[in-house]
Write an enzyme that holds these catalytic residues in place. Structure first.
Site, mmCIF file in Angstrom:
data_model
loop_
_atom_site.group_PDB
_atom_site.id
_atom_site.type_symbol
_atom_site.label_atom_id
_atom_site.label_comp_id
_atom_site.label_asym_id
_atom_site.label_seq_id
_atom_site.Cartn_x
_atom_site.Cartn_y
_atom_site.Cartn_z
ATOM 1 N N ARG A 21 0.823 -1.209 0.000
ATOM 2 C CA ARG A 21 0.000 0.000 0.000
ATOM 3 C C ARG A 21 0.856 1.259 0.000
ATOM 4 O O ARG A 21 1.753 1.393 0.848
ATOM 5 C CB ARG A 21 -0.902 0.012 1.224
ATOM 6 N N SER A 136 -22.580 -14.350 11.536
ATOM 7 C CA SER A 136 -21.944 -13.218 10.868
ATOM 8 C C SER A 136 -22.055 -13.351 9.353
ATOM 9 O O SER A 136 -21.695 -14.393 8.788
ATOM 10 C CB SER A 136 -20.472 -13.192 11.306
ATOM 11 N N SER A 188 -19.374 -1.755 1.766
ATOM 12 C CA SER A 188 -18.661 -0.605 1.210
ATOM 13 C C SER A 188 -17.827 -0.914 -0.015
ATOM 14 O O SER A 188 -17.467 -0.009 -0.754
ATOM 15 C CB SER A 188 -17.769 0.007 2.271
ATOM 16 N N HIS A 216 -21.678 2.891 6.429
ATOM 17 C CA HIS A 216 -21.674 3.522 5.101
ATOM 18 C C HIS A 216 -23.048 4.041 4.703
ATOM 19 O O HIS A 216 -23.283 4.319 3.527
ATOM 20 C CB HIS A 216 -21.124 2.550 4.054
ATOM 21 N N THR A 244 -20.734 5.345 12.338
ATOM 22 C CA THR A 244 -19.505 6.118 12.457
ATOM 23 C C THR A 244 -19.812 7.604 12.329
ATOM 24 O O THR A 244 -20.800 7.990 11.706
ATOM 25 C CB THR A 244 -18.482 5.718 11.371
ATOM 26 N N LYS A 247 -17.407 9.301 8.495
ATOM 27 C CA LYS A 247 -17.622 9.235 7.046
ATOM 28 C C LYS A 247 -18.601 10.349 6.645
ATOM 29 O O LYS A 247 -18.178 11.491 6.521
ATOM 30 C CB LYS A 247 -18.037 7.825 6.647
ATOM 31 N N THR A 276 -9.759 3.817 27.417
ATOM 32 C CA THR A 276 -9.163 4.684 26.398
ATOM 33 C C THR A 276 -9.686 6.103 26.579
ATOM 34 O O THR A 276 -10.811 6.315 27.052
ATOM 35 C CB THR A 276 -9.468 4.136 24.977
ATOM 36 N N THR A 277 -8.853 7.043 26.211
ATOM 37 C CA THR A 277 -9.238 8.451 26.353
ATOM 38 C C THR A 277 -10.472 8.760 25.506
ATOM 39 O O THR A 277 -10.568 8.305 24.363
ATOM 40 C CB THR A 277 -8.054 9.350 25.918
ATOM 41 N N THR A 362 -8.333 -6.037 1.343
ATOM 42 C CA THR A 362 -9.598 -5.305 1.476
ATOM 43 C C THR A 362 -10.689 -5.983 0.643
ATOM 44 O O THR A 362 -11.856 -6.041 1.039
ATOM 45 C CB THR A 362 -9.408 -3.834 1.045
HETATM 46 C C1 PLP Z 1 -18.491 -1.585 7.430
HETATM 47 C C2 PLP Z 1 -17.544 -0.801 8.262
HETATM 48 N N1 PLP Z 1 -17.696 -0.817 9.589
HETATM 49 C C3 PLP Z 1 -16.865 -0.126 10.390
HETATM 50 C C4 PLP Z 1 -15.834 0.631 9.872
HETATM 51 C C5 PLP Z 1 -14.935 1.378 10.782
HETATM 52 O O1 PLP Z 1 -15.383 2.722 10.902
HETATM 53 P P1 PLP Z 1 -14.334 3.853 11.265
HETATM 54 O O2 PLP Z 1 -13.691 4.267 9.988
HETATM 55 O O3 PLP Z 1 -15.144 4.931 11.903
HETATM 56 O O4 PLP Z 1 -13.349 3.256 12.207
HETATM 57 C C6 PLP Z 1 -15.627 0.677 8.488
HETATM 58 C C7 PLP Z 1 -14.521 1.478 7.934
HETATM 59 O O5 PLP Z 1 -14.361 1.688 6.781
HETATM 60 C C8 PLP Z 1 -16.506 -0.073 7.667
HETATM 61 O O6 PLP Z 1 -16.341 -0.086 6.342
#
Ligand code: PLP
Length: 404
Positions: A21, A136, A188, A216, A244, A247, A276-277, A362
């Site tokens: 990468r 899953s 995604s 997403h 999230t 994004k 964690t903080t 990926t």
């Molecule tokens: C489906 C999915 N879940 C969770 C995440 C993680 O989210 P974050 O980027 O906020 O860590 C991603 C990141 O691309 C994602 O594609």
């Protein structure tokens, strides 16, 4: 021991496969998104970003920027501690209430990223619920896979987006085992959307809880940006909705929403939450502003959809293969890691178009792609420029024109 030699051997193998990468060194230019300054020597000074997950350009929205600046001036930069030890700011709680409202849930819980929220929530649920089984979807994100793995709960993988397979697999489990069905709304990399109503129906039939990743989709789908579950009127039937802030909301952080007991349970037992903080209050303030804006404003979503449709139509007109899907994600299949990298390099250097090649791990080997995410701030001229570049490259590289 020559550790560097051991590291280099594995890195060399990656390079040989074409899967090494290389990050583009960019400087986003506030007010000019999707333009960014490039710091790469052999790229133009300014490039157009075509693969950002700042899907709606909210990272430069005046309301979001002002909220962050005001909070920094009022509270300073960091949170100053974990949520438990001095780090819970008023801004965090305001944001959690906003998120609970977004998804029509009793409560929400913030994390430092979407990755951490999936990892922490699934590992806590799977490890703390006695005899839990997590079902899953086969294409779930790495953060969910890692959370499930860490939980050490029994894991059953069901075929991607296949409620019948899920039904079969649920039927084979003991009736009294706590079952968690984990899946996403928008996937995604392929941009496909899960058959949510059918999945929920199957889960309900078996008394399973549903864990939905809307990473997403939040901000983008549904009349208030509550995701596909809001769009389909299914949010109240999903046990836990995860998302999230990094994004479509243009900030940083992740969250889960659900019942008050569920959120309190994760708050009380998840090490990824506890140790964690906390997010900087200014980030929470900016995210709150972004969510509030997108709960009301439709113009960003509308214009994004128009630009997505326009790019698809223009690619079709030129015979450039792209995956057919109902989302805002347009994958152009290359199916070879070296060609994928090469095309991305030419686009960047000769055309000022930045799109990151998407390679293994990926996506599976042989499905390498360029993944375009048109947004409301891409102009018609930007789209024409991209299509002209791809058309030229397609001819030069004599790549197959068959739709993948
Ligand atoms: C489906 C999915 N879940 C969770 C995440 C993680 O989210 P974050 O980027 O906020 O860590 C991603 C990141 O691309 C994602 O594609």
């Amino acid at each position: 021991m020559d550790f560097d030699a051991m590291f280099d051997a594995q890195l060399d193998a990656l390079k040989e496969e074409g899967n090494y990468r290389i990050f583009a060194e960019l400087e986003r230019q506030c007010g000019q998104f999707p333009r960014a300054r490039s710091h790469d020597d052999d790229a133009p000074d300014q490039v157009t970003v075509w693969c950002s997950n700042d899907y709606l350009g909210m990272g430069q929205h005046p309301v979001v920027r002002q909220a962050m600046k005001d909070a920094v001036d009022a509270c300073g930069t960091g949170a100053g501690g974990t949520r438990n030890i001095s780090g819970t700011a008023h801004h965090h709680l305001v944001l959690e209430r906003e998120l609970a409202d977004l998804h029509g849930k009793q409560a929400a819980l913030l994390f430092t990223s979407g990755y951490v929220s999936n990892w922490a929530a699934l590992s806590t649920l799977g490890s703390r619920l006695p005899d839990a089984v997590i079902l899953s979807d086969a294409l779930n994100h790495a953060s969910m896979i890692e959370g499930i793995r860490h939980s050490r709960a029994q894991k059953v993988i069901w075929r991607h987006n296949d409620p019948e397979d899920l039904d079969r697999k649920l039927s084979a489990l003991p009736a009294n085992a706590p079952k968690i069905v984990a899946f996403e709304s928008v996937y995604s990399m392929d941009g496909d959307i899960s058959p949510m109503a059918e999945i929920v129906e199957v889960a309900e039939k078996h008394g399973a809880m549903t864990y939905l990743d809307e990473v997403h989709a939040v901000g983008l789908y549904g009349p208030r940006g509550g995701g596909v579950s809001e769009d389909l009127g299914l949010a109240d039937r999903i046990t836990l909705i995860e998302g999230t802030l990094g994004k479509a909301y243009g900030c940083m952080g992740g969250y889960v929403t659900g019942s008050a007991s569920l959120c309190d349970f994760i708050r009380s037992f998840a090490s990824g939450f506890i140790f964690t903080t906390a997010l900087p209050p200014a980030v929470a303030a900016a995210a709150t502003a972004s969510i509030r804006h997108l709960k009301v404003s439709q113009s960003e979503r509308r214009q994004q959809r128009a630009q997505v449709a326009q790019l698809r139509a223009k690619l079709d007109a030129r015979g450039i293969p792209h995956m057919d899907n109902p989302s805002h994600i347009i994958p152009v299949m290359i199916k070879d890691p070296v060609k994928c990298r090469m095309l991305a390099d030419i686009l960047m250097h000769d055309w000022g178009i930045y799109v990151q090649p998407i390679n293994y791990p990926t996506v599976p080997k042989g499905t390498e792609r360029l993944r375009f995410t048109p947004g409301p701030l891409h102009s018609d001229a930007d789209i024409d420029h991209l299509v002209a570049a791809l058309t030229t490259l397609w001819k030069q590289c004599a790549l197959a024109h068959a739709v993948a």
